[in-house]
Design an enzyme around this catalytic site. Structure first.
Site, PDB file in Angstrom:
ATOM      1  N   ASP A 279      -5.247  -6.554   5.943  1.00 53.84           N
ATOM      2  CA  ASP A 279      -6.462  -5.834   5.544  1.00 53.84           C
ATOM      3  C   ASP A 279      -7.572  -6.838   5.226  1.00 53.84           C
ATOM      4  O   ASP A 279      -8.719  -6.712   5.678  1.00 53.84           O
ATOM      5  CB  ASP A 279      -6.115  -4.994   4.299  1.00 53.84           C
ATOM      6  CG  ASP A 279      -7.188  -3.980   3.965  1.00 53.84           C
ATOM      7  OD1 ASP A 279      -8.135  -3.813   4.762  1.00 53.84           O
ATOM      8  OD2 ASP A 279      -7.081  -3.362   2.887  1.00 53.84           O
TER       9      ASP A 279
ATOM     10  N   ASP B 230      -3.321 -18.077   2.169  1.00 55.41           N
ATOM     11  CA  ASP B 230      -4.506 -18.769   1.645  1.00 55.41           C
ATOM     12  C   ASP B 230      -4.987 -19.834   2.635  1.00 55.41           C
ATOM     13  O   ASP B 230      -6.194 -19.987   2.872  1.00 55.41           O
ATOM     14  CB  ASP B 230      -4.245 -19.359   0.256  1.00 55.41           C
ATOM     15  CG  ASP B 230      -2.854 -19.953   0.099  1.00 55.41           C
ATOM     16  OD1 ASP B 230      -1.990 -19.686   0.951  1.00 55.41           O
ATOM     17  OD2 ASP B 230      -2.626 -20.704  -0.865  1.00 55.41           O
TER      18      ASP B 230
ATOM     19  N   LYS C 254       3.181 -15.265   2.342  1.00 61.62           N
ATOM     20  CA  LYS C 254       3.027 -16.022   1.091  1.00 61.62           C
ATOM     21  C   LYS C 254       4.441 -16.379   0.636  1.00 61.62           C
ATOM     22  O   LYS C 254       4.875 -16.019  -0.465  1.00 61.62           O
ATOM     23  CB  LYS C 254       2.260 -15.149   0.073  1.00 61.62           C
ATOM     24  CG  LYS C 254       1.841 -15.862  -1.197  1.00 61.62           C
ATOM     25  CD  LYS C 254       0.737 -16.874  -0.988  1.00 61.62           C
ATOM     26  CE  LYS C 254       0.423 -17.593  -2.294  1.00 61.62           C
ATOM     27  NZ  LYS C 254      -0.429 -18.772  -2.122  1.00 61.62           N
TER      28      LYS C 254
ATOM     29  N   TYR D 206       0.825  -1.218   0.000  1.00 57.47           N
ATOM     30  CA  TYR D 206       0.000   0.000   0.000  1.00 57.47           C
ATOM     31  C   TYR D 206       0.859   1.268   0.000  1.00 57.47           C
ATOM     32  O   TYR D 206       0.358   2.358  -0.245  1.00 57.47           O
ATOM     33  CB  TYR D 206      -0.954   0.031   1.211  1.00 57.47           C
ATOM     34  CG  TYR D 206      -2.036  -1.020   1.176  1.00 57.47           C
ATOM     35  CD1 TYR D 206      -2.242  -1.822   0.053  1.00 57.47           C
ATOM     36  CD2 TYR D 206      -2.870  -1.223   2.263  1.00 57.47           C
ATOM     37  CE1 TYR D 206      -3.221  -2.789   0.025  1.00 57.47           C
ATOM     38  CE2 TYR D 206      -3.865  -2.185   2.237  1.00 57.47           C
ATOM     39  CZ  TYR D 206      -4.026  -2.977   1.116  1.00 57.47           C
ATOM     40  OH  TYR D 206      -5.004  -3.934   1.094  1.00 57.47           O
TER      41      TYR D 206
ATOM     42  N   ASP E 207     -10.959  -8.277   7.890  1.00 54.83           N
ATOM     43  CA  ASP E 207     -12.376  -8.205   7.503  1.00 54.83           C
ATOM     44  C   ASP E 207     -13.019  -9.584   7.561  1.00 54.83           C
ATOM     45  O   ASP E 207     -14.159  -9.737   8.010  1.00 54.83           O
ATOM     46  CB  ASP E 207     -12.532  -7.618   6.092  1.00 54.83           C
ATOM     47  CG  ASP E 207     -12.776  -6.119   6.148  1.00 54.83           C
ATOM     48  OD1 ASP E 207     -12.374  -5.502   7.161  1.00 54.83           O
ATOM     49  OD2 ASP E 207     -13.361  -5.569   5.196  1.00 54.83           O
TER      50      ASP E 207
END
Ligand code: NAD
Length: 356
Positions: free
Chosen positions: A244, A220, A188, A141, A248
């Site tokens: 992020d 994942d 990852k 980001y 959620d």
């Protein structure tokens, strides 16, 4: 104890829920003999309307002079134009940067009284009490980005340094020590070089905490296990973008957006605390918003910035008690419960504290 708390109510339901969080903090202060001084500042859309910028210098200055910040929500249809030069979310991004808030904490502990509200089966959810720690000021980001080939190709860059990874991992391990002593680091590493650096660093930092159980998990797999076995997690630590998304996902375990608090911490004890929901323009001004996310953010403020663990637990217990007694705001109402408004919910929680 004496403490100075900056209040940034913001837009939409922000001022409504922050008023209740303040009410509850004042109740706990009066019971336990503390003096909290509240100073209010402008942020977001209301700040754009009044002074032309989403984060006025005065607001940043009053936050810096405070022990902690309690933030409501920002944004709304009035300021929705994504091409506008001045936008409400610049307020929050500016605060994160200006105050050095690098660690975002989101606890997920579904209230026993609300287990029916979750989309997850109660027997899978039972015992879930986890904390996601997200790195907030680095990663993709904040990397270099742009367009090539006359705009037909786009790129974003992910960068992490050992210093950034060590810093957030230490926050996670220190928090785990005060909880159930387990850290899951999420990356990852089978694909991304940044994640390989993250994993090497995480493995090294883990050796400094032999009393804490440690595991690495691919993002994942983590997304899957959060739904399949949420109760097996204690502290999950991860980078900005994965965090992020996972925060959620984790928040949906409770099934009630209005209930969840968060903290964004700087080095030391300073932090900004806010409910995870937005400004909810669809219900703003109606007096029906759920203030519990803001109230529990106040409890986190006491725990992490002021070191008042007992007081934080008292607020959490008062919230649980009011829910057990069957009181609900409209968003979490179930059959047989009594629906109350924003201010009434705040009053009930404050009363349980003072009667305590
Ligand atoms: P939202 O969280 O504001 O609302 C989503 C839905 O949940 C709405 O139906 C709303 O009524 C409901 N809801 C949210 N909080 C509630 C509460 N406390 N009590 C009862 N119901 C509640 O998300 P959105 O609709 O996507 O965004 C609305 C505005 O908020 C946008 O301008 C967005 O940019 C902004 N936003 C701000 C923040 C923030 O300030 N940190 C976070 C997310 C969204």
């Amino acid at each position: 104890m004496q403490a100075k708390i900056a209040l940034l109510p913001g837009d939409g339901i922000g001022p409504e829920v922050i008023a209740e969080a303040r009410k509850v903090l004042e109740a706990v202060a009066s019971v336990k003999g503390h003096t909290f001084t509240f100073i209010e500042g402008l942020v977001g859309g209301i700040a754009i309307d009044k002074v032309g910028t989403a984060l006025p210098e005065d607001t940043l200055a009053l936050c810096r002079a405070a022990d902690a910040v309690l933030f409501g929500a920002i944004g709304g249809p009035k300021w929705d134009d994504p091409t506008a030069k001045v936008r409400p979310e610049q307020g929050l991004l500016g605060l994160r940067k200006g105050l050095g808030l690098f660690a975002n904490l989101r606890p997920v502990r579904p209230s026993p009284a609300l287990k029916g509200a979750s989309p997850i089966r109660p027997e899978v959810l039972a015992g879930t009490d986890l904390l996601v720690v997200r790195e907030l000021t680095g990663g993709i980001y904040f990397g270099e980005r742009g367009r090539l080939n006359g705009g037909s190709v786009a790129f974003d860059t992910m960068t992490y340094s050992v210093v950034e990874v060590e810093r957030i991992l230490r926050v996670a391990f220190e928090l785990a020590r005060k909880r159930r002593k387990k850290v899951t680091s999420v990356d990852k590493a089978n694909v991304l070089e940044c994640s390989r650096l993250w994993r090497e660093t995480a493995n090294r930092v883990a050796q400094e905490y032999p009393d804490v159980d440690f595991e690495n998990l691919l993002v994942d797999a983590c997304a899957m296990h959060l739904i399949r076995r949420p109760a097996s997690f204690d502290v999950i630590v991860t980078g900005n973008m994965f965090g992020d998304i996972l925060t959620d996902e984790a928040s949906m375990l409770t099934g009630s957006l209005g209930m969840l608090p968060s903290a964004s911490l700087a080095e030391g004890t300073f932090g900004l605390y806010e409910p995870i929901h937005g400004s909810a323009p669809d219900i703003a001004g109606k007096g029906i918003a759920n203030p519990i996310g803001a109230v529990l953010s106040g409890a986190m403020l006491l725990r992490y910035s002021l070191g008042l663990e007992e007081e934080a637990q008292a607020i959490e217990a008062a919230v649980d008690q009011v829910l057990e007694e069957g009181y609900r705001t409209q968003d979490i109402a179930q059959e047989g419960t009594q629906v109350v408004g924003t201010a009434e919910m705040g009053d009930l929680i404050a009363e349980r504290l003072t009667q305590g």
